[in-house]
Structures are given as structure tokens and as C-alpha cells.
Design a protein around this motif. Structure first.
Motif, short mmCIF file in Angstrom:
data_model
loop_
_atom_site.label_atom_id
_atom_site.label_comp_id
_atom_site.label_asym_id
_atom_site.label_seq_id
_atom_site.Cartn_x
_atom_site.Cartn_y
_atom_site.Cartn_z
N MET A 212 0.85 -1.18 0.00
CA MET A 212 0.00 0.00 0.00
C MET A 212 0.89 1.24 0.00
N VAL A 213 0.37 2.33 -0.55
CA VAL A 213 1.04 3.62 -0.46
C VAL A 213 0.37 4.39 0.68
N ILE A 214 1.13 4.69 1.73
CA ILE A 214 0.57 5.21 2.98
C ILE A 214 1.25 6.52 3.34
N ALA A 215 0.45 7.51 3.74
CA ALA A 215 0.97 8.77 4.29
C ALA A 215 0.83 8.72 5.80
N ASP A 216 1.93 8.95 6.50
CA ASP A 216 1.92 9.05 7.96
C ASP A 216 2.10 10.53 8.30
N VAL A 217 0.97 11.22 8.45
CA VAL A 217 0.95 12.68 8.62
C VAL A 217 1.03 13.01 10.11
N ILE B 216 7.26 6.01 14.34
CA ILE B 216 7.07 4.69 14.95
C ILE B 216 6.06 3.85 14.17
N TYR B 217 5.00 4.48 13.69
CA TYR B 217 4.04 3.74 12.87
C TYR B 217 4.56 3.56 11.45
N SER B 218 5.30 4.54 10.95
CA SER B 218 5.86 4.45 9.60
C SER B 218 6.77 3.23 9.46
N GLN C 116 4.72 1.10 1.29
CA GLN C 116 5.49 2.28 0.88
C GLN C 116 4.99 3.47 1.69
N VAL C 117 5.78 3.93 2.66
CA VAL C 117 5.30 4.90 3.65
C VAL C 117 6.04 6.23 3.50
N HIS C 118 5.26 7.30 3.46
CA HIS C 118 5.79 8.67 3.39
C HIS C 118 5.49 9.36 4.73
N LEU C 119 6.54 9.75 5.43
CA LEU C 119 6.42 10.37 6.75
C LEU C 119 6.49 11.89 6.64
N LEU C 120 5.56 12.56 7.32
CA LEU C 120 5.58 14.03 7.40
C LEU C 120 5.35 14.44 8.85
N ASP C 121 6.14 15.40 9.32
CA ASP C 121 5.93 15.95 10.65
C ASP C 121 6.40 17.40 10.68
N LEU C 122 5.78 18.19 11.56
CA LEU C 122 6.11 19.60 11.67
C LEU C 122 7.46 19.82 12.34
N SER C 123 7.89 18.88 13.17
CA SER C 123 9.12 19.03 13.95
C SER C 123 10.33 18.56 13.15
N SER C 124 11.28 19.46 12.95
CA SER C 124 12.52 19.08 12.26
C SER C 124 13.31 18.07 13.08
N SER D 209 18.90 1.25 9.95
CA SER D 209 17.97 0.13 9.85
C SER D 209 17.89 -0.39 8.43
N ALA D 210 17.51 -1.66 8.34
CA ALA D 210 17.25 -2.23 7.01
C ALA D 210 15.89 -1.83 6.49
N ILE D 211 15.08 -1.23 7.36
CA ILE D 211 13.72 -0.81 6.98
C ILE D 211 13.78 0.62 6.45
N GLN D 212 13.30 0.84 5.26
CA GLN D 212 13.41 2.15 4.63
C GLN D 212 12.03 2.76 4.38
N LEU D 213 11.92 4.06 4.61
CA LEU D 213 10.70 4.80 4.27
C LEU D 213 10.85 5.40 2.87
N ALA D 214 9.70 5.67 2.25
CA ALA D 214 9.72 6.22 0.90
C ALA D 214 10.17 7.68 0.89
#
Length: 269
Positions: free
Chosen positions: A44-49, A55-57, A66-74, A87-92
Motif C-alpha cells: 500500500m502507499v501510505i501517508a503518515d501525517v 514509529i508507525y511508519s 510504501q510509507v511517506h512520513l511528514l511531521d512539523l518538527s525538524s 535500519s534495514a527498513i526504509q521509508l519512501a
């Protein structure tokens, strides 16, 4: 768009979001259990807004989504990047951005998670923009998962942790219950930062106004919000029994309001 400096300072300088579930993972385990029921086969193509440090991403990416992470905090985004490098786990993708103005095209995602922003936005117009943006980037037929803090959260915590010995916290509780607008006037590090706490009825109302359908609301910690679960979660038998009973009561209208956190799952038809 206007950004609340108290909230930014809380997460940038005063709160360890990356390790929030390290002491007691009940909220995380329950949220995972609810979310996974609405996943379809990967990828699935998932946005983690407003997904904080991801942690969920990373949990979803581990399942080949395929997860795209967005957050306001740099700070959060950098912590997520570092985790990805180790990690061997990669985000999109990793994006430092505002949930009220998402950088993605219409109809992009199979699922959208909004696990933080709605309980920090006190103005209804800001919450509306968040919900509308989630709807916009979600594909028709896709589902969004929204996280909320319950209107009674401070009341429950006040008695559970004896915060009500403080007259200031008594005022916080009364204001929360009357308006939903939570403030920490003395910046006490033991109290939560600026927030907005929902009732189940308001959750449904706002999502319906945002054109979502098939709305279901789940209690995350449910009745366990009122008890100390630290020892329970360390005993496999007791933990299993607790999780069983939480699942049995998670949509009970009589018990929804006492849960510290609520998840709403809704569909774009």
C-alpha cells in the motif's frame, strides 16, 4: 500558517517522543491492532501525517508498505532519518511539513494516518483543513485513521496520578471539560502542552463535514486509562487478558469517553 510556539518547544526541547512507548506500549499495541484490520495486501502507499519520529511508519514499512512520513518538527524528522540510516527498513520519503497543507497530489494514497495533529489544533478551521487535506490526498475507496485525545483525559489523569492536588490542574480539568481547549499555563513539565480534546460526537461531526463516510470510533486504552497498567503489561497472561477485554469493549458507546486516546477510521467513497 500560524504555528503554536509552545507546542513546538514542547516537542523540540522538553519531550522525548522517540521513546514515548518504551515504558508502557499499551497505546502503541492497541493502535497497531486497530490499524492492521484496515490494511490491504502490501504494498500500500501510505501517508503518515504528523507521524513524529515514525514509529508507525517503520512498523508499516517493515510489512513492505510504501510509507511517506511528514511531521512539523525538524527534530522528529531528523530522528526518523537517522533511524532509517541505521535500519534495514526504509521509508519512501521524509518531509518536514504542516498537516494543514500537504505537499502531495490529489488521490495519491491508499491510506492516510493522522496520528497527532488534530489534538494540537484548538481552532476548528485548522482541524477542518487537516481533515480536508487528508481527504484530498487519499484515493477513492481508501481509509484514513485519525488519532484523538478524549475530552475526559485530564480528568482521568488528575485522579490517577494525583495531579488534582494542584489547584492549577483543577482549573485545567474544568476548562478541558467545558471547552476542550487544554492549556498548560505554568509550563509544568508533568502536564501536557497546548491541545484540543474531543468528544466522540465531535469526532463524527468533523469527519462528516470533511466528506468522510463509514466512520468508526475505537477506544485505544479504553477502561484501562483509569488503572495503572505498567505491571499488567509486563505479565504475558495479564496483558493478553487486558487486550482481549479492550477489544471486546473498544466500540462500546458507554465506555468510549473514558479512553485517553481514540482512533477514528473513515472512508473516502
Amino acid at each position: 500558517m500560524e504555528i503554536n510556539n509552545d507546542i513546538c518547544d514542547f516537542y523540540e526541547n522538553n519531550f522525548d517522543e522517540a521513546n514515548r512507548f518504551s515504558g508502557n506500549p499499551l497505546e502503541f499495541i492497541r493502535s497497531q491492532d486497530i490499524i492492521k484490520r484496515f490494511l490491504t495486501p502490501a504494498p500500500m502507499v501510505i501517508a503518515d501525517v504528523a507521524g513524529a519520529t515514525g514509529i508507525y511508519s517503520f512498523w508499516l514499512a517493515e510489512q513492505r508498505h510504501q510509507v511517506h512520513l511528514l511531521d512539523l518538527s525538524s527534530k522528529h524528522i531528523e530522528q526518523a532519518r537517522q533511524r532509517g540510516k541505521q535500519s534495514a527498513i526504509q521509508l519512501a520519503s521524509f518531509t518536514c511539513g504542516d498537516a494543514r497543507q500537504l505537499p502531495w497530489d490529489d488521490n495519491t494514497f491508499d491510506m492516510v494516518l493522522l496520528m497527532g495533529a488534530l489534538y494540537h489544533l484548538q481552532e476548528s478551521g485548522d482541524r477542518t483543513r487537516c481533515i480536508e487535506e487528508c481527504f484530498r490526498v487519499l484515493k477513492p475507496g481508501g481509509r484514513a485513521v485519525f488519532a484523538y485525545i478524549s475530552r475526559a483525559a485530564s480528568l482521568v489523569d488528575g485522579y490517577k496520578y494525583h495531579f488534582l492536588n494542584d489547584p492549577i490542574f483543577q482549573h485545567i480539568v474544568e476548562t478541558d471539560l467545558q471547552t476542550g481547549k487544554h492549556e498548560n499555563p505554568t509550563s509544568n513539565p508533568h502536564y501536557f502542552t497546548t491541545a484540543f480534546f474531543h468528544t466522540p460526537a465531535l469526532i463524527t461531526q468533523e469527519l462528516q463535514q470533511g466528506s468522510f463516510e463509514e466512520i468508526r470510533i475505537f477506544a485505544v486504552e479504553g477502561f484501562a486509562s483509569m488503572i495503572d497498567t505498567d505491571k499488567i503489561m509486563q505479565d504475558e497472561h495479564q496483558k493478553g487478558l487486558l487486550l482481549k477485554h479492550l477489544a471486546l469493549t473498544e466500540e462500546s458507546s458507554e465506555l468510549l469517553g473514558i479512553s485517553s486516546h481514540l482512533l477514528a477510521v473513515a472512508k473516502k467513497v
